[in-house]
Enzyme design. Structure first.
Site, PDB file in Angstrom:
ATOM      1  N   PRO A  40       0.371   1.606   0.847  1.00  0.00           N
ATOM      2  CA  PRO A  40       0.584   0.365   0.081  1.00  0.00           C
ATOM      3  C   PRO A  40       0.196  -0.876   0.874  1.00  0.00           C
ATOM      4  O   PRO A  40       0.375  -0.947   2.089  1.00  0.00           O
ATOM      5  CB  PRO A  40       2.082   0.380  -0.196  1.00  0.00           C
ATOM      6  CG  PRO A  40       2.478   1.804  -0.121  1.00  0.00           C
ATOM      7  CD  PRO A  40       1.581   2.441   0.893  1.00  0.00           C
ATOM      8  N   CYS A  41      -0.364  -1.852   0.128  1.00  0.00           N
ATOM      9  CA  CYS A  41      -0.933  -3.024   0.797  1.00  0.00           C
ATOM     10  C   CYS A  41      -0.159  -4.314   0.509  1.00  0.00           C
ATOM     11  O   CYS A  41      -0.478  -5.351   1.073  1.00  0.00           O
ATOM     12  CB  CYS A  41      -2.376  -3.209   0.344  1.00  0.00           C
ATOM     13  SG  CYS A  41      -2.491  -3.441  -1.441  1.00  0.00           S
ATOM     14  N   GLN A  42       0.852  -4.253  -0.380  1.00  0.00           N
ATOM     15  CA  GLN A  42       1.479  -5.509  -0.839  1.00  0.00           C
ATOM     16  C   GLN A  42       1.979  -6.383   0.307  1.00  0.00           C
ATOM     17  O   GLN A  42       1.917  -7.607   0.224  1.00  0.00           O
ATOM     18  CB  GLN A  42       2.655  -5.219  -1.782  1.00  0.00           C
ATOM     19  CG  GLN A  42       2.250  -4.627  -3.121  1.00  0.00           C
ATOM     20  CD  GLN A  42       2.261  -3.103  -3.088  1.00  0.00           C
ATOM     21  OE1 GLN A  42       2.081  -2.495  -2.036  1.00  0.00           O
ATOM     22  NE2 GLN A  42       2.435  -2.495  -4.244  1.00  0.00           N
TER      23      GLN A  42
END
Ligand code: SAM
Length: 450
Positions: free
Chosen positions: A74-76
């Site tokens: 995940p990149c959030q």
């Protein structure tokens, strides 16, 4: 190559890697809509599991003995749109590295947003991977140069055990197209790699990708595209308007023409222009936002590399938007996959990038012909090595000695190849700044002598 995918999402990366020729043996994700979508479209070998639970997952992956572990954690926590506070989701980048170092596949491939490159989480993950003996290629690629009508820039890190860093840089650069792909190219392409299936209901798509799940098929569905075929009404509308609106980042441009790549797809890409935007539009909008098309979910999915006919029926509309935005576009994953497979098969070698020739001339006094010979000998040595580079130069030379093709060469040729490879590595090992300073001084001496 047997691949295991972590954080598999709706399967964009898997689709591309499978097209390239990988055998995807297992995939993991913790989110049920993604797992179900993956199961319906890619394979039943997908397991819903929280990958923070390394204690349970690692032994399974070790037992699968993959040749490569791939995944986009995940990149959030890193992304431009997020708040950039490194929390639990950033920690999953460390989890990716831990699982790789425990299973120790020959290769790994990780994707994330470009901002991840300067994160603490990646610095920690990187340190673990380097300690585990992976050589790294760290590149930011623009998807529109790899068969995707979208200016999506992403960080890709490719690791291979024992390699020198940067070992795939030149080959990835060579795989880049000369011009970016536009949305109009995509609308035209839909007819190229797809087949026509008689629409069973008026207004439904008549074109289905050859490797996406097709509508229920009967033999009579496959027939040549009739001249009278009309594009889907949404595509016809897009073609007629010639421009579309996507929610811009910050103060960016909202309206794009079909003759450029779309901006990076996000969850809210197909939102209508808000009153604030309509009241103060971007000065470079080619047509007013109120007249621009609003992309359909299907069009956004295609811009993100999903084929027509991808089965999204396991999820609600909002979750589908999220899964589409999360994905690695399949054509980009396919291009990277092909580069990896070609290197694994010894079919490509790293190119000599930079000013090696100038260094040889100025620092070693080589003539132009000697520079040419040295480069071609270094390339020949690399071909004998099957494109492998080694973090350790002594290991590289020892491996060269041990290759079958090398031992049968005449003594003089062998010594030329060894010398060329040593020079190349010497040049690469010199820090760039020092190299430049010394080249400048040597050029000055040469000019004085002349
Ligand atoms: C960037 S997306 C990956 C998209 C995928 N590479 C593709 O091409 O479609 C990240 C994925 O990580 C999953 N994820 C988030 N936290 C997780 C966790 N703790 N364990 C397993 N998966 C997780 C999310 O559900 C999401 O599908």
């Amino acid at each position: 190559m047997r691949a295991v995918e972590l954080f598999a999402g709706a399967g964009g990366m898997s689709l591309g890697l499978r097209r390239a020729g990988f055998d995807l043996v297992q995939a993991y994700d913790s989110w049920s809509p993604a797992v179900e979508t993956y199961r319906r479209n890619v394979s039943h070998h997908v397991w819903q599991h929280d990958l923070k639970d390394i204690f349970h997952v690692a032994p399974m992956i070790v037992a699968l003995a993959p040749d490569i572990i791939v995944g986009g954690p995940p990149c959030q926590d890193f992304s431009a749109a997020g708040e950039r506070v490194e929390g639990e989701r950033a920690a999953l980048t460390r989890a990716f590295a831990m699982l790789v170092t425990l299973a120790r596949p020959t290769w790994f491939l990780m994707e994330n947003v470009p901002q991840a490159a300067s994160s603490k989480a990646w610095a920690d993950a990187r340190a673990m991977l380097v300690k585990a003996d992976y050589g790294l290629t760290e590149v930011k690629l623009n998807a529109s140069f790899y068969g995707v009508p979208q200016a999506r820039k992403r960080l890709f890190v490719i690791g291979r055990l024992g390699e020198a860093n940067g070992f795939l840089d030149s080959t990835l650069a060579a795989a880049r197209s000369t011009r970016p792909m536009t949305v109009r190219d995509m609308l035209g392409d839909a007819l190229g790699d797809a087949f026509y299936a008689q629409p069973r209901m008026p207004g439904r798509h008549g074109i289905w990708s050859a490797d996406g799940p097709a509508p229920t098929m009967c033999r009579s569905s496959r027939r040549p595209m009739p001249a009278s075929y009309q594009p889907h009404p949404a595509d016809a509308d897009l073609l007629e308007r010639g421009a579309f609106y996507t929610r811009p980042y910050y103060e960016g441009r909202g309206v794009r023409t079909l003759d450029e790549p779309a901006p990076s797809v996000i969850r809210t890409t197909r939102e209508r222009p808000r009153p604030k935007y309509l009241a103060s539009p971007h000065h470079a909008d080619p047509i007013p936002a109120s007249q621009a098309a609003i992309l359909t979910q299907d069009q956004v999915a295609r811009i993100q590399g999903f084929p027509i006919g991808w089965d999204w029926s396991a999820a609600c509309s909002r979750d589908i938007d999220q899964m589409i935005a999360n994905a690695v576009p399949a054509p980009l994953a396919e291009a990277i996959g092909r580069v990896i497979l070609a290197r694994q098969a010894g079919e490509s070698i790293p190119g000599i990038q930079g000013r090696f020739g100038q260094w040889l001339r100025l620092r070693r006094g080589f003539s132009k012909a000697a520079v040419r010979n040295c480069k071609s000998r270094a390339n020949r040595a690399r071909r004998l090595l099957g494109g492998r580079t080694f973090a350790d130069v002594a290991m590289e030379l020892a491996t060269l000695e041990a290759t079958e093709g090398f031992s049968t060469l005449p003594t003089g040729t062998r010594s030329d190849l060894r010398a060329a490879l040593r020079l190349l590595r010497e040049w690469q090992a010199e820090p760039k700044a020092r190299r430049k300073g010394k080249e400048k001084a040597a050029a000055e001496v040469a000019a004085l002598a002349a």
